[in-house]
Design a protein around this motif. Structure first.
Motif, PDB file in Angstrom:
ATOM      1  N   GLU A  17      52.132  41.256  42.903  1.00  0.00           N
ATOM      2  CA  GLU A  17      51.815  42.418  42.075  1.00  0.00           C
ATOM      3  C   GLU A  17      50.827  42.109  40.948  1.00  0.00           C
ATOM      4  O   GLU A  17      50.338  43.021  40.284  1.00  0.00           O
ATOM      5  CB  GLU A  17      53.090  43.008  41.484  1.00  0.00           C
ATOM      6  N   ARG A  18      50.493  40.834  40.742  1.00  0.00           N
ATOM      7  CA  ARG A  18      49.530  40.473  39.687  1.00  0.00           C
ATOM      8  C   ARG A  18      48.258  39.855  40.262  1.00  0.00           C
ATOM      9  O   ARG A  18      47.446  39.321  39.506  1.00  0.00           O
ATOM     10  CB  ARG A  18      50.163  39.472  38.703  1.00  0.00           C
ATOM     11  N   LEU A  19      48.083  39.962  41.573  1.00  0.00           N
ATOM     12  CA  LEU A  19      46.966  39.292  42.235  1.00  0.00           C
ATOM     13  C   LEU A  19      45.982  40.291  42.836  1.00  0.00           C
ATOM     14  O   LEU A  19      46.372  41.250  43.505  1.00  0.00           O
ATOM     15  CB  LEU A  19      47.489  38.380  43.347  1.00  0.00           C
ATOM     16  N   VAL A  20      44.687  40.043  42.579  1.00  0.00           N
ATOM     17  CA  VAL A  20      43.601  40.795  43.195  1.00  0.00           C
ATOM     18  C   VAL A  20      42.782  39.823  44.042  1.00  0.00           C
ATOM     19  O   VAL A  20      42.400  38.752  43.562  1.00  0.00           O
ATOM     20  CB  VAL A  20      42.680  41.443  42.134  1.00  0.00           C
TER      21      VAL A  20
ATOM     22  N   HIS B  21      45.908  41.323  35.736  1.00  0.00           N
ATOM     23  CA  HIS B  21      45.888  40.663  37.042  1.00  0.00           C
ATOM     24  C   HIS B  21      44.921  39.484  36.978  1.00  0.00           C
ATOM     25  O   HIS B  21      44.025  39.465  36.138  1.00  0.00           O
ATOM     26  CB  HIS B  21      45.384  41.596  38.142  1.00  0.00           C
ATOM     27  N   VAL B  22      45.083  38.565  37.908  1.00  0.00           N
ATOM     28  CA  VAL B  22      44.061  37.543  38.132  1.00  0.00           C
ATOM     29  C   VAL B  22      43.356  37.853  39.446  1.00  0.00           C
ATOM     30  O   VAL B  22      43.967  38.343  40.408  1.00  0.00           O
ATOM     31  CB  VAL B  22      44.647  36.120  38.153  1.00  0.00           C
ATOM     32  N   ILE B  23      42.048  37.593  39.461  1.00  0.00           N
ATOM     33  CA  ILE B  23      41.211  37.842  40.628  1.00  0.00           C
ATOM     34  C   ILE B  23      40.849  36.496  41.238  1.00  0.00           C
ATOM     35  O   ILE B  23      40.354  35.607  40.545  1.00  0.00           O
ATOM     36  CB  ILE B  23      39.925  38.590  40.236  1.00  0.00           C
ATOM     37  N   VAL B  24      41.079  36.363  42.528  1.00  0.00           N
ATOM     38  CA  VAL B  24      40.881  35.071  43.178  1.00  0.00           C
ATOM     39  C   VAL B  24      39.802  35.174  44.240  1.00  0.00           C
ATOM     40  O   VAL B  24      39.788  36.102  45.053  1.00  0.00           O
ATOM     41  CB  VAL B  24      42.194  34.566  43.816  1.00  0.00           C
ATOM     42  N   THR B  25      38.908  34.185  44.212  1.00  0.00           N
ATOM     43  CA  THR B  25      37.833  34.120  45.217  1.00  0.00           C
ATOM     44  C   THR B  25      37.803  32.725  45.834  1.00  0.00           C
ATOM     45  O   THR B  25      38.415  32.480  46.860  1.00  0.00           O
ATOM     46  CB  THR B  25      36.474  34.476  44.583  1.00  0.00           C
TER      47      THR B  25
ATOM     48  N   LEU C 243      42.677  44.664  31.353  1.00  0.00           N
ATOM     49  CA  LEU C 243      41.610  44.080  32.147  1.00  0.00           C
ATOM     50  C   LEU C 243      42.140  42.990  33.077  1.00  0.00           C
ATOM     51  O   LEU C 243      43.090  42.269  32.751  1.00  0.00           O
ATOM     52  CB  LEU C 243      40.542  43.466  31.232  1.00  0.00           C
ATOM     53  N   GLN C 244      41.490  42.874  34.210  1.00  0.00           N
ATOM     54  CA  GLN C 244      41.731  41.783  35.148  1.00  0.00           C
ATOM     55  C   GLN C 244      40.727  40.674  34.848  1.00  0.00           C
ATOM     56  O   GLN C 244      39.711  40.915  34.214  1.00  0.00           O
ATOM     57  CB  GLN C 244      41.554  42.279  36.581  1.00  0.00           C
ATOM     58  N   ILE C 245      40.994  39.467  35.347  1.00  0.00           N
ATOM     59  CA  ILE C 245      40.054  38.368  35.116  1.00  0.00           C
ATOM     60  C   ILE C 245      39.897  37.512  36.354  1.00  0.00           C
ATOM     61  O   ILE C 245      40.864  37.254  37.072  1.00  0.00           O
ATOM     62  CB  ILE C 245      40.480  37.502  33.902  1.00  0.00           C
ATOM     63  N   GLY C 246      38.658  37.089  36.600  1.00  0.00           N
ATOM     64  CA  GLY C 246      38.363  36.233  37.732  1.00  0.00           C
ATOM     65  C   GLY C 246      37.293  35.225  37.376  1.00  0.00           C
ATOM     66  O   GLY C 246      36.599  35.356  36.370  1.00  0.00           O
TER      67      GLY C 246
ATOM     68  N   LEU D 291      47.376  35.349  32.492  1.00  0.00           N
ATOM     69  CA  LEU D 291      48.296  36.483  32.366  1.00  0.00           C
ATOM     70  C   LEU D 291      48.972  36.467  30.996  1.00  0.00           C
ATOM     71  O   LEU D 291      49.145  37.514  30.368  1.00  0.00           O
ATOM     72  CB  LEU D 291      49.336  36.441  33.484  1.00  0.00           C
ATOM     73  N   ARG D 292      49.328  35.293  30.532  1.00  0.00           N
ATOM     74  CA  ARG D 292      49.939  35.181  29.198  1.00  0.00           C
ATOM     75  C   ARG D 292      48.943  35.575  28.113  1.00  0.00           C
ATOM     76  O   ARG D 292      49.332  36.088  27.054  1.00  0.00           O
ATOM     77  CB  ARG D 292      50.443  33.748  28.961  1.00  0.00           C
ATOM     78  N   GLU D 293      47.653  35.370  28.362  1.00  0.00           N
ATOM     79  CA  GLU D 293      46.623  35.727  27.382  1.00  0.00           C
ATOM     80  C   GLU D 293      46.289  37.207  27.388  1.00  0.00           C
ATOM     81  O   GLU D 293      45.492  37.669  26.565  1.00  0.00           O
ATOM     82  CB  GLU D 293      45.353  34.913  27.639  1.00  0.00           C
ATOM     83  N   GLY D 294      46.892  37.959  28.311  1.00  0.00           N
ATOM     84  CA  GLY D 294      46.718  39.401  28.280  1.00  0.00           C
ATOM     85  C   GLY D 294      46.081  40.042  29.493  1.00  0.00           C
ATOM     86  O   GLY D 294      45.900  41.262  29.521  1.00  0.00           O
TER      87      GLY D 294
END
Length: 255
Positions: free
Chosen positions: A127-130, A99-103, A78-81, A93-96
């Motif tokens: 590569e880890r950014l949405v 990707h991270v989602i940035v707004t 899962l991604q998170i934002g 990212l360390r928590e699993g």
């Protein structure tokens, strides 16, 4: 076309809300659904069904514990934002999170903060950014809106800006603000243009309510864009069977 599942968390609970009503005054938030199940239950469901690239969105404060429970239930899936910055992104990212989602960190007060964008890319890697583009129509064009979708930015979403932003991220998550949470069908003009402009993976969010909508979306986009569905799904109190959506999207990938 892939189905990208979602987990929206508000005040520590999994909810589906009308995004345009998310304001500082909590009494004005329109809630389509409040779940009795924890975020980790939804994450486990998506893991069991082999669904990847879904997203957790933390809508305001008080959601960290629930979000982390979902990440731990489905590590790497899962991604998170929601409140992501260059200072805290690596921890998620360390928590699993995959990707991270940035707004709001990069889209704030009506403009794109390129310095912040470059900083978070340096911190976590392209590569880890949405990038989350919340698009609202004005005068026949689409603009990124900020401040809980209340402020038009000066960034028009078009082929030129999409090309520029693609150089900074691995994927886009694109909300059609005018229809998000309203179950009125997809924003067809926006979906078609996004399929024309984007060259990296992109997930469309907003308005889908039926298998017929999914078929229309696939027709408009040529299967190039992925889609997420929230309020319309039966797992979020809607009438559209989650299982039918999963099956339809799986079959569409083999066509």
């Amino acid at each position: 076309m892939r189905f990208r599942p979602c987990i929206d968390i508000h005040q520590g609970k999994v909810k589906q809300i009308v995004g345009e009503t998310l304001q500082a005054d909590a009494s004005k938030v329109v809630e389509n659904f409040v779940s009795e199940r924890g975020a980790e239950d939804y994450a486990s469901l998506y893991k069991e069904d082999g669904l990847t690239g879904g997203h957790i969105i933390m809508l305001g404060a008080g959601n960290l514990e629930a979000a982390l429970s979902a990440l731990r239930a489905y590590p790497g899936g899962l991604q998170i934002g929601g409140g992501i910055t260059a200072d805290n992104a690596a921890e998620y990212l360390r928590e699993g999170a995959s990707h991270v989602i940035v707004t709001s960190y990069v889209f704030r007060d009506g403009r794109l903060h390129r310095d912040n964008l470059r900083r978070i890319v340096e911190e976590v890697g392209k590569e880890r950014l949405v990038l989350d583009l919340s698009c609202k129509e004005r005068d026949g064009k689409w603009y990124v809106v900020t401040n809980q979708w209340t402020t038009f930015s000066d960034l028009e979403v078009n082929e030129e800006t999409v090309r520029e932003l693609e150089s900074y991220c691995d994927e886009f998550l694109i909300h059609a603000v005018d229809v998000e949470g309203k179950r009125e069908g997809v924003q067809e003009k926006l979906a078609a243009k996004l399929a024309e402009w984007t060259r990296i993976p992109a997930t469309y969010a907003g308005g889908a309510r039926s298998i017929a909508d999914l078929e229309r979306f696939r027709e408009l986009t040529g299967g190039k864009l992925d889609i997420t569905i929230g309020s319309a799904l039966d797992i979020f109190g809607g009438a559209l069977p989650y299982r039918e959506v999963v099956t339809y999207c799986e079959k569409s990938q083999s066509r």
